[in-house]
Design an enzyme around this catalytic site. Sequence first.
Site, mmCIF file in Angstrom:
data_model
loop_
_atom_site.group_PDB
_atom_site.id
_atom_site.type_symbol
_atom_site.label_atom_id
_atom_site.label_comp_id
_atom_site.label_asym_id
_atom_site.label_seq_id
_atom_site.Cartn_x
_atom_site.Cartn_y
_atom_site.Cartn_z
ATOM 1 N N GLU A 1 0.861 -1.195 0.000
ATOM 2 C CA GLU A 1 0.000 0.000 0.000
ATOM 3 C C GLU A 1 0.892 1.238 0.000
ATOM 4 O O GLU A 1 1.770 1.377 0.835
ATOM 5 C CB GLU A 1 -0.927 -0.016 1.235
ATOM 6 C CG GLU A 1 -1.712 1.255 1.466
ATOM 7 C CD GLU A 1 -2.558 1.698 0.279
ATOM 8 O OE1 GLU A 1 -3.414 0.934 -0.165
ATOM 9 O OE2 GLU A 1 -2.339 2.840 -0.206
ATOM 10 N N GLY B 1 -7.079 0.720 3.702
ATOM 11 C CA GLY B 1 -8.526 0.889 3.510
ATOM 12 C C GLY B 1 -8.936 1.556 2.204
ATOM 13 O O GLY B 1 -10.101 1.487 1.811
ATOM 14 N N LYS C 1 -20.982 8.337 4.091
ATOM 15 C CA LYS C 1 -22.157 7.817 4.824
ATOM 16 C C LYS C 1 -22.214 8.357 6.242
ATOM 17 O O LYS C 1 -23.294 8.506 6.807
ATOM 18 C CB LYS C 1 -22.152 6.288 4.835
ATOM 19 C CG LYS C 1 -22.940 5.700 3.696
ATOM 20 C CD LYS C 1 -22.198 5.606 2.399
ATOM 21 C CE LYS C 1 -22.484 6.588 1.357
ATOM 22 N NZ LYS C 1 -21.741 6.396 0.120
ATOM 23 N N GLY D 1 -24.432 11.394 -10.784
ATOM 24 C CA GLY D 1 -24.322 9.970 -10.457
ATOM 25 C C GLY D 1 -24.389 9.829 -8.937
ATOM 26 O O GLY D 1 -24.701 10.790 -8.219
ATOM 27 N N GLU E 1 -26.234 17.920 -14.791
ATOM 28 C CA GLU E 1 -26.020 16.583 -15.360
ATOM 29 C C GLU E 1 -26.075 16.686 -16.888
ATOM 30 O O GLU E 1 -26.994 17.287 -17.442
ATOM 31 C CB GLU E 1 -27.086 15.609 -14.824
ATOM 32 C CG GLU E 1 -27.148 14.261 -15.503
ATOM 33 C CD GLU E 1 -25.828 13.486 -15.480
ATOM 34 O OE1 GLU E 1 -25.252 13.312 -14.400
ATOM 35 O OE2 GLU E 1 -25.380 13.070 -16.574
ATOM 36 N N VAL F 1 -17.669 13.684 -11.884
ATOM 37 C CA VAL F 1 -17.981 13.213 -13.244
ATOM 38 C C VAL F 1 -17.377 11.840 -13.545
ATOM 39 O O VAL F 1 -17.170 11.495 -14.705
ATOM 40 C CB VAL F 1 -17.521 14.249 -14.303
ATOM 41 C CG1 VAL F 1 -18.310 15.537 -14.184
ATOM 42 C CG2 VAL F 1 -16.022 14.530 -14.191
ATOM 43 N N GLY F 2 -17.090 11.091 -12.505
ATOM 44 C CA GLY F 2 -16.594 9.729 -12.733
ATOM 45 C C GLY F 2 -15.181 9.548 -12.199
ATOM 46 O O GLY F 2 -14.560 10.488 -11.700
ATOM 47 N N ALA G 1 -17.542 -0.840 -3.962
ATOM 48 C CA ALA G 1 -16.727 -1.546 -2.972
ATOM 49 C C ALA G 1 -17.091 -3.028 -2.881
ATOM 50 O O ALA G 1 -16.209 -3.895 -2.873
ATOM 51 C CB ALA G 1 -16.908 -0.873 -1.616
ATOM 52 N N HIS H 1 -43.907 -8.007 9.961
ATOM 53 C CA HIS H 1 -44.789 -6.843 9.985
ATOM 54 C C HIS H 1 -44.702 -6.153 11.344
ATOM 55 O O HIS H 1 -44.693 -6.844 12.362
ATOM 56 C CB HIS H 1 -46.232 -7.303 9.740
ATOM 57 C CG HIS H 1 -47.234 -6.200 9.867
ATOM 58 N ND1 HIS H 1 -47.376 -5.214 8.915
ATOM 59 C CD2 HIS H 1 -48.124 -5.919 10.856
ATOM 60 C CE1 HIS H 1 -48.329 -4.377 9.305
ATOM 61 N NE2 HIS H 1 -48.791 -4.774 10.480
HETATM 62 C C1 FAD Z 1 -17.346 9.749 -2.629
HETATM 63 C C2 FAD Z 1 -17.442 8.288 -2.918
HETATM 64 C C3 FAD Z 1 -18.421 7.539 -2.295
HETATM 65 C C4 FAD Z 1 -18.516 6.179 -2.548
HETATM 66 N N1 FAD Z 1 -19.501 5.471 -1.921
HETATM 67 C C5 FAD Z 1 -19.615 4.152 -2.173
HETATM 68 C C6 FAD Z 1 -20.606 3.378 -1.507
HETATM 69 O O1 FAD Z 1 -21.376 3.887 -0.688
HETATM 70 N N2 FAD Z 1 -20.665 2.047 -1.765
HETATM 71 C C7 FAD Z 1 -19.823 1.455 -2.667
HETATM 72 O O2 FAD Z 1 -19.924 0.250 -2.881
HETATM 73 N N3 FAD Z 1 -18.872 2.161 -3.312
HETATM 74 C C8 FAD Z 1 -18.746 3.485 -3.080
HETATM 75 N N4 FAD Z 1 -17.757 4.199 -3.712
HETATM 76 C C9 FAD Z 1 -16.854 3.490 -4.639
HETATM 77 C C10 FAD Z 1 -15.774 2.736 -3.849
HETATM 78 O O3 FAD Z 1 -15.100 3.635 -2.999
HETATM 79 C C11 FAD Z 1 -14.820 2.070 -4.802
HETATM 80 O O4 FAD Z 1 -15.541 1.295 -5.735
HETATM 81 C C12 FAD Z 1 -13.848 1.169 -4.047
HETATM 82 O O5 FAD Z 1 -13.097 1.903 -3.112
HETATM 83 C C13 FAD Z 1 -12.924 0.447 -5.019
HETATM 84 O O6 FAD Z 1 -12.113 -0.397 -4.292
HETATM 85 P P1 FAD Z 1 -10.672 -0.821 -4.833
HETATM 86 O O7 FAD Z 1 -10.155 -1.815 -3.837
HETATM 87 O O8 FAD Z 1 -10.754 -1.192 -6.259
HETATM 88 O O9 FAD Z 1 -9.778 0.522 -4.797
HETATM 89 P P2 FAD Z 1 -9.528 1.674 -3.743
HETATM 90 O O10 FAD Z 1 -10.473 1.675 -2.636
HETATM 91 O O11 FAD Z 1 -9.381 2.916 -4.542
HETATM 92 O O12 FAD Z 1 -8.116 1.292 -3.121
HETATM 93 C C14 FAD Z 1 -6.955 1.245 -3.907
HETATM 94 C C15 FAD Z 1 -5.747 1.315 -3.008
HETATM 95 O O13 FAD Z 1 -4.597 1.043 -3.776
HETATM 96 C C16 FAD Z 1 -3.550 1.905 -3.390
HETATM 97 N N5 FAD Z 1 -2.600 1.980 -4.506
HETATM 98 C C17 FAD Z 1 -2.837 2.456 -5.756
HETATM 99 N N6 FAD Z 1 -1.748 2.280 -6.535
HETATM 100 C C18 FAD Z 1 -0.814 1.682 -5.742
HETATM 101 C C19 FAD Z 1 0.498 1.212 -5.987
HETATM 102 N N7 FAD Z 1 1.079 1.282 -7.189
HETATM 103 N N8 FAD Z 1 1.176 0.660 -4.957
HETATM 104 C C20 FAD Z 1 0.609 0.547 -3.730
HETATM 105 N N9 FAD Z 1 -0.638 0.951 -3.454
HETATM 106 C C21 FAD Z 1 -1.349 1.494 -4.466
HETATM 107 C C22 FAD Z 1 -4.262 3.202 -3.077
HETATM 108 O O14 FAD Z 1 -3.480 4.034 -2.241
HETATM 109 C C23 FAD Z 1 -5.520 2.683 -2.384
HETATM 110 O O15 FAD Z 1 -5.342 2.547 -1.000
HETATM 111 C C24 FAD Z 1 -17.613 5.561 -3.453
HETATM 112 C C25 FAD Z 1 -16.613 6.312 -4.073
HETATM 113 C C26 FAD Z 1 -16.520 7.659 -3.810
HETATM 114 C C27 FAD Z 1 -15.431 8.449 -4.464
#
Ligand code: FAD
Length: 465
Positions: free
Chosen positions: A33, A39, A51, A181, A202, A269-270, A319, A444
């Site tokens: 990491e 996390g 949340k 979104g 949007e 925007v994504g 997530a 219920h």
């Molecule tokens: C504002 C917001 C709200 C959201 N709410 C929800 C929700 O309510 N429910 C839901 O399901 N999803 C939600 N999401 C989406 C969710 O956060 C992501 O889909 C999820 O975190 C993706 O998980 P991941 O493990 O792919 O990557 P990430 O959680 O992005 O974790 C990737 C990790 O990899 C590390 N990393 C990257 N490159 C390297 C490298 N080369 N070497 C070492 N470490 C590296 C980063 O530091 C990071 O810690 C939300 C997103 C945002 C922005």
Amino acid sequence: MSKYDLAVIGSGPGGYVAAIRAAQWGLKTVVIEKDGFLGGTCLHVGCIPTKVLLHHAEVYDHFKNAAEFGIEVKGIKLDWAAVLARKDKIVKKHSKGIEFLFRKNKVESVRGWGRIAGPGRVAVENGGKVTEMEVKNILLATGSEARSLPGVEIDGKTILTNREILSLPAIPKSLVVVGAGAVGVEFASIYNSFGTEVAVLEMLPRVVPLEDEEVSAELDKAFRKKGIKIHTEAQVQSVKKDAKGATVALKDKAGKSQTLAAEKVLIAVGRKPQTENLGLEKTKARVERGFIHTNAYLETDEPGLYAIGDIVAGLPQLAHAASMEGFIVVGKMAGKPVPEFDRKRVPNATYCEPQIGSVGLTEKQAREAGFPVKTGKFPFAANSKASILGQHEGFIKIVAEEKYGEILGVHVIGPLATEVIAEAVAAIQLEATLDDMMFTIHAHPTVWEALGDAFASVQGLAINA
Ligand SMILES: Cc1cc2nc3c(=O)[nH]c(=O)nc-3n(C[C@H](O)[C@H](O)[C@H](O)COP(=O)(O)OP(=O)(O)OC[C@H]3O[C@@H](n4cnc5c(N)ncnc54)[C@H](O)[C@@H]3O)c2cc1C
């Protein structure tokens, strides 16, 4: 050189969950990491802190509406610093929780930038020092970062992403949210509750454009009722900082130029995948616009190299999708029977007010896929628990296949929608039919029992509406 069965790069909900399950199944596992905490986006700047703020907004709304419940409250005041402190405390607690779980399951973690160094080798760079490890399998779980619009410079003070808007020094008087979104509508909802004047822009014809069309229309109606301004089919042309905040120039639905001024602007925007500088060019993995192509078991075209989470082409950036993808990958590595990842079974949960929970096909998608479709709809206005909660908005819509009644999609907007959807997820996972669900007993009085009426409504058999 250290040797592992599995090196996971990234400790988000994809990486940390996969690592623990891999260790539970006997694989010697290390997580790399880059940040000083575990996390990922989800825990630090995504799911969890948003949340927390949404829950605080809901509590605040309860106090504002206390008179409806016969409770007189005077002098309500929001202590913003205390709100932010509670959010940070929750995030920290759960980040420490992952450290504990790693120790408990004997998952090692290494801080630094992880990259593929060659077949069976991973390099970790930290403070200019590079160490290498020998690994049998590599799992990329490096997640995503906020995108911006062409020509729009995010300064983190006035023009913001999901990161900075979580720690503003004060509640802004006005906010323009670009993008409707899940991320955009959640922040719109939070700040609207805290008293900010909010406008949402949007580009597409409707808010939450991935949801069923009727759900979008219901959210649009609910947001406008709360005073949130909505501009759909709005093309943002520029976002410029000025003395009072920023001005957003846009072309509206009718093709007319307009400007909106606000103290802060959120760009939602994504998300772009973080796949640069990972050594992917040394592999056979197919990468397209930054996204990695995998098969339904999350295997790339390079033997022993897997990808999960926000970086995978064609899969939802959520997530719980990332975590399940991780279970499939490490299950296969450990020789366990695992299913293919089926994106149609991934629930969507959007925590704005009213909430949205959905799974499976929208009505339009089901028709386009060639299914003979029948639908049913049950309003929360006819659900007694919704009356008790004082939350009457919204409905549950069922999309079913006509001949056998297989449930193809369930779309909930209203109270506790993100929890109510759980039964529908199980129904779709188990390929349940309307008959199965009509004879499923719902406790219920619950909000969830509205699902019983919704399933029955497809046959015109709802009792309470
Ligand atoms: C504002 C917001 C709200 C959201 N709410 C929800 C929700 O309510 N429910 C839901 O399901 N999803 C939600 N999401 C989406 C969710 O956060 C992501 O889909 C999820 O975190 C993706 O998980 P991941 O493990 O792919 O990557 P990430 O959680 O992005 O974790 C990737 C990790 O990899 C590390 N990393 C990257 N490159 C390297 C490298 N080369 N070497 C070492 N470490 C590296 C980063 O530091 C990071 O810690 C939300 C997103 C945002 C922005």
